[in-house]
Design a protein around this motif. Sequence first.
Motif, PDB file in Angstrom:
ATOM      1  N   ARG A   7      22.259 -35.268 -11.450  1.00  0.00           N
ATOM      2  CA  ARG A   7      21.554 -36.441 -10.948  1.00  0.00           C
ATOM      3  C   ARG A   7      21.722 -36.605  -9.444  1.00  0.00           C
ATOM      4  NH1 ARG A   7      17.456 -39.657 -11.789  1.00  0.00           N
ATOM      5  NH2 ARG A   7      17.919 -39.754 -14.024  1.00  0.00           N
ATOM      6  N   VAL A   8      22.894 -36.294  -8.906  1.00  0.00           N
ATOM      7  CA  VAL A   8      23.177 -36.636  -7.510  1.00  0.00           C
ATOM      8  C   VAL A   8      22.885 -35.505  -6.526  1.00  0.00           C
ATOM      9  CG1 VAL A   8      24.909 -38.317  -8.206  1.00  0.00           C
ATOM     10  CG2 VAL A   8      25.637 -35.991  -7.620  1.00  0.00           C
ATOM     11  N   TYR A  49      16.238 -30.881 -14.065  1.00  0.00           N
ATOM     12  CA  TYR A  49      16.023 -32.197 -13.463  1.00  0.00           C
ATOM     13  C   TYR A  49      16.259 -33.298 -14.490  1.00  0.00           C
ATOM     14  CZ  TYR A  49      14.076 -29.434  -9.711  1.00  0.00           C
ATOM     15  OH  TYR A  49      13.938 -28.510  -8.697  1.00  0.00           O
ATOM     16  N   PRO A  50      17.017 -34.325 -14.146  1.00  0.00           N
ATOM     17  CA  PRO A  50      17.324 -35.401 -15.092  1.00  0.00           C
ATOM     18  C   PRO A  50      16.103 -36.243 -15.416  1.00  0.00           C
ATOM     19  CG  PRO A  50      18.166 -35.950 -12.915  1.00  0.00           C
ATOM     20  CD  PRO A  50      17.686 -34.532 -12.838  1.00  0.00           C
ATOM     21  N   PRO A  51      16.144 -36.989 -16.509  1.00  0.00           N
ATOM     22  CA  PRO A  51      15.007 -37.815 -16.918  1.00  0.00           C
ATOM     23  C   PRO A  51      14.464 -38.662 -15.769  1.00  0.00           C
ATOM     24  CG  PRO A  51      16.654 -37.819 -18.639  1.00  0.00           C
ATOM     25  CD  PRO A  51      17.270 -37.094 -17.477  1.00  0.00           C
ATOM     26  N   PHE A 107      21.190 -39.849 -20.806  1.00  0.00           N
ATOM     27  CA  PHE A 107      21.340 -39.378 -22.181  1.00  0.00           C
ATOM     28  C   PHE A 107      20.494 -40.207 -23.152  1.00  0.00           C
ATOM     29  CE2 PHE A 107      25.192 -37.194 -20.645  1.00  0.00           C
ATOM     30  CZ  PHE A 107      24.976 -35.962 -21.230  1.00  0.00           C
ATOM     31  N   ALA A 108      20.369 -41.508 -22.867  1.00  0.00           N
ATOM     32  CA  ALA A 108      19.545 -42.356 -23.733  1.00  0.00           C
ATOM     33  C   ALA A 108      18.075 -41.958 -23.643  1.00  0.00           C
ATOM     34  CB  ALA A 108      19.725 -43.821 -23.340  1.00  0.00           C
ATOM     35  N   GLU A 109      17.597 -41.685 -22.421  1.00  0.00           N
ATOM     36  CA  GLU A 109      16.205 -41.266 -22.245  1.00  0.00           C
ATOM     37  C   GLU A 109      15.963 -39.888 -22.856  1.00  0.00           C
ATOM     38  OE1 GLU A 109      13.648 -43.066 -21.044  1.00  0.00           O
ATOM     39  OE2 GLU A 109      15.101 -44.707 -21.035  1.00  0.00           O
ATOM     40  N   ALA A 110      16.933 -39.006 -22.714  1.00  0.00           N
ATOM     41  CA  ALA A 110      16.801 -37.672 -23.302  1.00  0.00           C
ATOM     42  C   ALA A 110      16.733 -37.759 -24.822  1.00  0.00           C
ATOM     43  CB  ALA A 110      17.971 -36.789 -22.876  1.00  0.00           C
ATOM     44  N   ALA A 111      17.528 -38.649 -25.395  1.00  0.00           N
ATOM     45  CA  ALA A 111      17.551 -38.792 -26.854  1.00  0.00           C
ATOM     46  C   ALA A 111      16.196 -39.241 -27.394  1.00  0.00           C
ATOM     47  CB  ALA A 111      18.640 -39.786 -27.260  1.00  0.00           C
ATOM     48  N   LEU A 119      10.273 -26.176 -16.485  1.00  0.00           N
ATOM     49  CA  LEU A 119       9.516 -27.177 -15.735  1.00  0.00           C
ATOM     50  C   LEU A 119      10.101 -27.439 -14.348  1.00  0.00           C
ATOM     51  CD1 LEU A 119       8.753 -29.846 -18.496  1.00  0.00           C
ATOM     52  CD2 LEU A 119       7.532 -27.710 -17.957  1.00  0.00           C
ATOM     53  N   GLY A 120       9.233 -27.899 -13.447  1.00  0.00           N
ATOM     54  CA  GLY A 120       9.653 -28.319 -12.121  1.00  0.00           C
ATOM     55  C   GLY A 120       9.731 -29.822 -12.019  1.00  0.00           C
ATOM     56  N   CYS A 121      10.007 -30.486 -13.126  1.00  0.00           N
ATOM     57  CA  CYS A 121      10.167 -31.939 -13.196  1.00  0.00           C
ATOM     58  C   CYS A 121      10.979 -32.231 -14.450  1.00  0.00           C
ATOM     59  CB  CYS A 121       8.804 -32.635 -13.254  1.00  0.00           C
ATOM     60  SG  CYS A 121       7.808 -32.156 -14.687  1.00  0.00           S
ATOM     61  N   ALA A 122      11.203 -33.495 -14.739  1.00  0.00           N
ATOM     62  CA  ALA A 122      11.968 -33.857 -15.924  1.00  0.00           C
ATOM     63  C   ALA A 122      11.175 -33.606 -17.200  1.00  0.00           C
ATOM     64  CB  ALA A 122      12.388 -35.324 -15.844  1.00  0.00           C
ATOM     65  N   LEU A 123      11.880 -33.486 -18.307  1.00  0.00           N
ATOM     66  CA  LEU A 123      11.236 -33.220 -19.586  1.00  0.00           C
ATOM     67  C   LEU A 123      10.407 -34.390 -20.087  1.00  0.00           C
ATOM     68  CD1 LEU A 123      14.131 -31.444 -21.562  1.00  0.00           C
ATOM     69  CD2 LEU A 123      12.344 -30.402 -20.155  1.00  0.00           C
ATOM     70  N   ASP A 124      10.712 -35.592 -19.620  1.00  0.00           N
ATOM     71  CA  ASP A 124      10.036 -36.777 -20.140  1.00  0.00           C
ATOM     72  C   ASP A 124       8.843 -37.223 -19.293  1.00  0.00           C
ATOM     73  OD1 ASP A 124      11.589 -37.540 -17.962  1.00  0.00           O
ATOM     74  OD2 ASP A 124      12.112 -39.495 -18.798  1.00  0.00           O
TER      75      ASP A 124
END
Length: 395
Positions: free
Chosen positions: A26-27, A223-225, A77-81, A193-198
């Motif tokens: 993330r950072v 990349y994080p959500p 982790f909540a968004e990934a779930a 991907l070149g962006c987040a999965l969501d």
Amino acid sequence: MSVAPRTTGQATSREAERLARAYLLRVAEPPSPALVAFVKAHGPVEAAERVRTGDCPEKVRKETAARKDLELVEQDFAEAAKIGARLVIPGDDEWPAWPLVSLDLASRNGVADVAEPLALWVRGSASLGLAADRAVAVVGARMCSDYGQHNAGELGYGLAARKVPLFSGAAVGIDAAAHRGALAGGGVTVAVLGCALDIGYPAGHEGLLKKMADQGGAVISEYPPGTPPARHRFLVRNRLIAGLTDGTVVVEAGRRSGARNTATTAGALGKVVMAMPGSVHSRTSAGCHDLIRDCKATLVANADDVLDTVGRFGPPPKDHQEPRPTDGLGKEAMRVYEALVPRAGRSAEEVAAESGILVPRVRAVLPELELDGFAVRGETGWRRIVRSTPHGNPS
């Protein structure tokens, strides 16, 4: 997982490492080579704490200063779930350690912007490590021709038929055609991907990405959500497409393109680079022709060429090649058979002259061919019987 990054005392060391790597993803904007080296030297948990406090080398502070106060691990982790994604880290059974060695070696040897990922967000039922163990990347132009799109689909289908996983970037054009071809062939295909999965990017490919994840493949990103797509992120993710595979095939590409960038990166990593030729008048094949002309890529025309070039997969499996009825004939019998014709009888002497086999031997072989259903004797001499394969092709 919904534990905050600072609750490491309540978690196992493995969970603590996963939380720390999620925080570091993330950072820092990948590939963050200084941070990757810092994590290797001190471990992810200590590295994460020292990044938070600023107790780290100047290069690491430069890579993390803008975001080090973002404490969003629980949210990530909540968004990934919500989309069924997981964070895969080094040491996990499915971490693709061996394929990623090339990134580490290249980075140590001074190749810029190819540092290993700290972790990978993964959505899909495929084991990433198994998928990357013997995989091929297929990339190409977004604005592709019908010719290129057809070839990409055929290549994806052919690799699937040979049980070779296909990696690409899920972009419009060649990437999507290759993914679809692999799915049509019942194979494993992975999108990087070149962006987040969501994020649902590329627009209109949500269904394709879901199909990949649901049908034995995967969609991955470092990349994080919530991370949006950006041009530099696509260039960064190209190193993963090249690094996670044994070879990269460029189906169509202009002289300046992301696909050409992936091929260049693959070459820098010591991976096999291949290119499919197109019309000399096609701008979308100009990059492929340059790679071939400059001896930076091997010309390939189909999946068999790809496997032959990559090498370590061995020769193409025999079961995809349609057997011919004459496959069981010996050399002499085959020469006698080929000296016959279907619509006119030939004497043993004529067959001997055509085949170059002595008359006594021809007279011995012809009855054997008749018994096996390959020849018949008539009033005018011996004729060939043409037998078809199961799909109707003549032998």
